[in-house]
Scaffold this active site. Structure first.
Site, short mmCIF file in Angstrom:
data_model
loop_
_atom_site.label_atom_id
_atom_site.label_comp_id
_atom_site.label_asym_id
_atom_site.label_seq_id
_atom_site.Cartn_x
_atom_site.Cartn_y
_atom_site.Cartn_z
N THR A 155 0.83 -1.21 0.00
CA THR A 155 0.00 0.00 0.00
C THR A 155 0.86 1.26 0.00
OG1 THR A 155 -0.09 -0.08 2.42
CG2 THR A 155 -1.93 -1.08 1.23
N ASP A 179 1.10 -3.03 19.03
CA ASP A 179 0.92 -2.57 17.65
C ASP A 179 1.50 -1.17 17.45
OD1 ASP A 179 0.17 -2.81 14.99
OD2 ASP A 179 -1.75 -1.82 15.34
CA CA Z 1 0.46 -2.69 12.70
#
Ligand code: CA
Length: 716
Positions: free
Chosen positions: A205, A344
């Site tokens: 992306t 994350d």
């Molecule tokens: Ca991630």
């Protein structure tokens, strides 16, 4: 948005990724070398489009009328010396032209590139447009015809963040992993090379960057079975020149280099079986003098470190800034922003290179606003941190120990060791995500699309790694965070703002609050302007020095992409791709009832008008009567959020991206449901076939869950 929905929402990012001057009177090299009177028409003349070479890219700041890379210059500042449009005449700014992109169920994340009056912009599904930058008229469109079956591996919208140009060619990375060179004149493919093994969970992306005839590209997919790497390809032929892995592979196979051998000492267990993560899914910066390429790496997979690397460790080079030799791809330095990440906290937000005077000394620095809420000022020659301060709400660390460069973790923040639902601030959506920030060498401020949010992490004690699911190792059910005494902890409200941050003093200069989080990237200009699109569908312009909002216009769509500016025939334009998408769009509407993907270009005296806003389609929700039992519905919720939410939305709300399953006619008939979900009847359109991993009982439980959500919605 339901409470559960709100709690689950931040997990979208995981799947993402797939799925990144002067001071005290001393002028920066960019600022001093930027005669603002120069126009695009004075740029090096060429009869062929996109004739950009190493000299033009290195000296991009000397061409204020052009915008040659997604970050405008190799330093990635997203600042323009143009000042025809400025804070004194902004009232005359109007729409010059608009171009309808189509595919309105997908979002737009690209920053356009403009070379000598032609705009090149990637759109959803890795398509590329060439537009006349003065009129908005299409010159050509390139469609790489992305394999529909591959969309299963894409976490956060079928988006693309931009193209690179070089010697008459335009480069795009596709969702299914091709790097393609397109003839800038004809829009026809010149070469294409597959950049990853299609047996694994990668996607692309991010935007490529061309450095001295090498096209640099990374990939996404950290949560979906991927070992991160960056590759350089020959811009003329597509031949691979070098590759640098960001995490070690199986030691039994030998290490590619010394850096991997060193990194492997910080891992335990059999991390390579799930790839490890550390993907480089966003953008690159480059310092021509040091000949270093800079980028941030993603989080690890699984998220839970106790699963990924059972005996702990820092897990290099996850969540790090890495510098490589541009010619060879050899490791030069790294700085790990989050040792042993399990929240994350990707480091893939854009990296900006600047020259600042700090403590009386000129420093070559690298600026980075991490998802984790800290603003990093690094010495870009050595990677050593100069200062690190929080720019957002943070509860996971007590700050950084500057002697070691390591965070001081808050007690109990490693939720897998703590064994209780644990509130972490910020959450995986990040205090700053991929939405690009900008550095203005005149105000010496960084403008950050900032946000506050949180997430409750709880280890999934029954976790099993799966091929077609997001492999996070955490619970997806709504959980209430608790303190050490078991008492509920209140999560802070998610908010969003445009934050002007002084990187020398590490303090806020000003802040403009937005209605919510998920707002777009930022442009700053010598006209004392900061431009940003918002999640609720506006394009806003602020005074760069004091944050006063001086202009706003409806975009008719939520905006996540960053604006840019250029000049053609003596007129300055500000352009932006609009269209709601990305991770937030998986769980939240933009606040604009419809989504119309467009490129908008504004100039002083512009008289174009957008058509009337279309009405949202009227749809009836007619779910079958409730099916299943509370137990199957609960099981369905869990399976749905591992397998389905990355496309169909958290809490099964669909948002504006992919089909909202609550409306699906397939709910009426179990056989049709199985033919789609198990056998892949709609595979060509991007709907995966899950029969290899999910039993009919599992798929039936998902159906029970979606039907329960549809009935709950209808009954509201
Ligand atoms: Ca991630």
């Amino acid at each position: 948005m339901t409470r559960m929905h709100r709690i689950l929402l931040p997990a979208a990012v995981a799947m993402a990724l797939a799925a990144c001057s002067g001071q005290n009177g001393q002028k920066s090299s960019e600022q001093s070398s930027a005669p603002s009177s120069q126009t695009a028409s004075q740029a090096p003349a060429s009869t062929r489009p996109a004739m950009v070479d190493a000299a033009r890219l290195t000296n991009a700041d000397k061409e204020p009328g052009n915008w040659l890379t997604t970050g405008r210059t190799y330093s990635g500042r997203r600042f323009s010396p143009l000042k025809q449009i400025n804070d004194s005449n902004i009232g005359d700014l109007g729409l010059a032209w608009h171009y309808d992109i189509g595919n309105n169920n997908h979002g737009q994340e690209a920053t356009p590139v403009v070379v000598d009056g032609v705009m090149y912009v990637s759109t959803d599904m890795s398509r590329v447009l060439a537009l006349n930058a003065k009129t908005g008229k299409k010159i050509w469109e390139f469609d790489p015809e992305v394999d529909g079956a591959w969309l299963l591996h894409v976490c956060c919208g079928f988006v693309n963040r931009g193209v690179a140009v070089w010697e008459g060619k335009v480069y795009v990375g596709t969702l299914d992993g091709r790097l393609i060179a397109i003839d800038a004149k004809t829009g026809k493919q010149i070469w294409s090379t597959q950049t990853f093994e299609k047996s694994r969970g990668y996607a692309i992306t991010g935007a490529p960057l061309v450095v001295k005839g090498k096209v640099i590209i990374g990939n996404a997919g950290g949560e979906n079975d991927a070992r991160g790497y960056v590759t350089a390809y020959d811009a003329e032929t597509g031949k691979q020149l070098w590759r640098f892995y960001t995490v070690p592979g199986n030691p039994a196979d030998g290490f590619e280099n010394k850096a991997m051998e060193t990194a492997a000492k910080t891992w335990t267990g059999e991390w390579w079986k799930n790839g490890g993560g550390g993907v480089v899914w966003n953008s690159f910066s480059y310092d021509p003098e040091l000949n270093l390429i800079y980028f941030g790496t993603g989080n690890g997979a699984e998220w839970a470190r106790s699963i990924r690397s059972p005996k702990g460790g820092d897990n290099l080079f996850l969540s790090s800034i890495v510098a490589l030799n541009a010619d060879t791809g050899e490791y030069v330095w790294h700085y790990q922003e989050v040792p042993g990440d399990q929240w994350d906290f990707d480091s893939c937000q854009n990296v900006i290179l600047a020259d600042l005077t700090i403590d009386g000394k000129p420093r070559k620095v690298l600026l980075h606003a991490q998802k984790n809420g800290y603003f990093f000022v690094l010495d870009r020659e050595t990677g050593k941190p100069i200062s690190i301060k929080a720019f957002a709400k943070v509860n996971w660390a007590k700050g950084y120990d500057m002697a070691t460069g390591r965070p001081v973790f808050a007690k109990g923040i490693r939720y897998d060791e703590r064994g209780k639902p644990t509130l972490v601030v910020p959450g995986p959506m990040g205090a700053h995500n991929w939405y690009p920030m900008s550095f203005d060498p005149m105000t010496k401020l960084v403008y950050i699309p900032a946000q506050d949010n949180s997430f409750t992490f709880e280890l999934d004690k029954h976790y099993k790694r799966k091929k077609l699911a997001s492999n996070l190792g955490i619970m997806f059910e709504a959980v209430t965070p608790v303190d050490d005494n078991g008492r509920p902890v209140t999560a802070p409200k998610a908010t969003g703002s445009l934050l002007a941050w002084n990187p020398v003093t590490q303090k806020a200069a000003w802040r403009a609050e937005h209605i919510g989080p998920g707002n777009g990237g930022v442009l700053s200009t010598a006209g004392n302007l900061v431009v940003e699109g918002t999640a609720d569908g506006k394009i806003e312009i602020y005074k760069a020095d004091n944050g006063e909002m001086i202009w706003s216009t409806p975009a008719q769509s939520g905006v996540v992409a960053a604006p840019m500016t250029y000049e053609v025939d003596g007129d300055q334009y500000v352009a932006i791709a609009v269209g709601w998408g990305g991770a937030y769009a998986l769980g939240a509407d933009s606040g604009v009832p419809v989504n119309v993907n467009r490129v908008l270009a504004f100039k002083l005296g512009g008289t174009d008008k957008l058509p009337r806003m279309p009405q949202p389609p009227h749809r009836e929700m007619n779910p079958p009567a409730p099916t299943g039992t509370p137990k199957t519905i609960e099981a369905g919720l869990h399976i749905y959020h591992r397998y389905c939410a990355g496309c169909h939305g958290f809490g099964a709300v669909g948002a504006q991206l992919n089909p909202d399953l609550r409306y699906s006619a397939a709910l009426d008939n179990k056989d049709i449901w199985f033919s789609i979900t198990s056998d892949g009847a709609l595979q060509a359109g991007g709907m995966g076939a899950f029969g290899s991993e999910l039993s009919h009982d599992d798929l039936s439980a998902i159906r029970d869950y979606v039907i329960s959500r549809a009935n709950a919605t209808k009954g509201q």
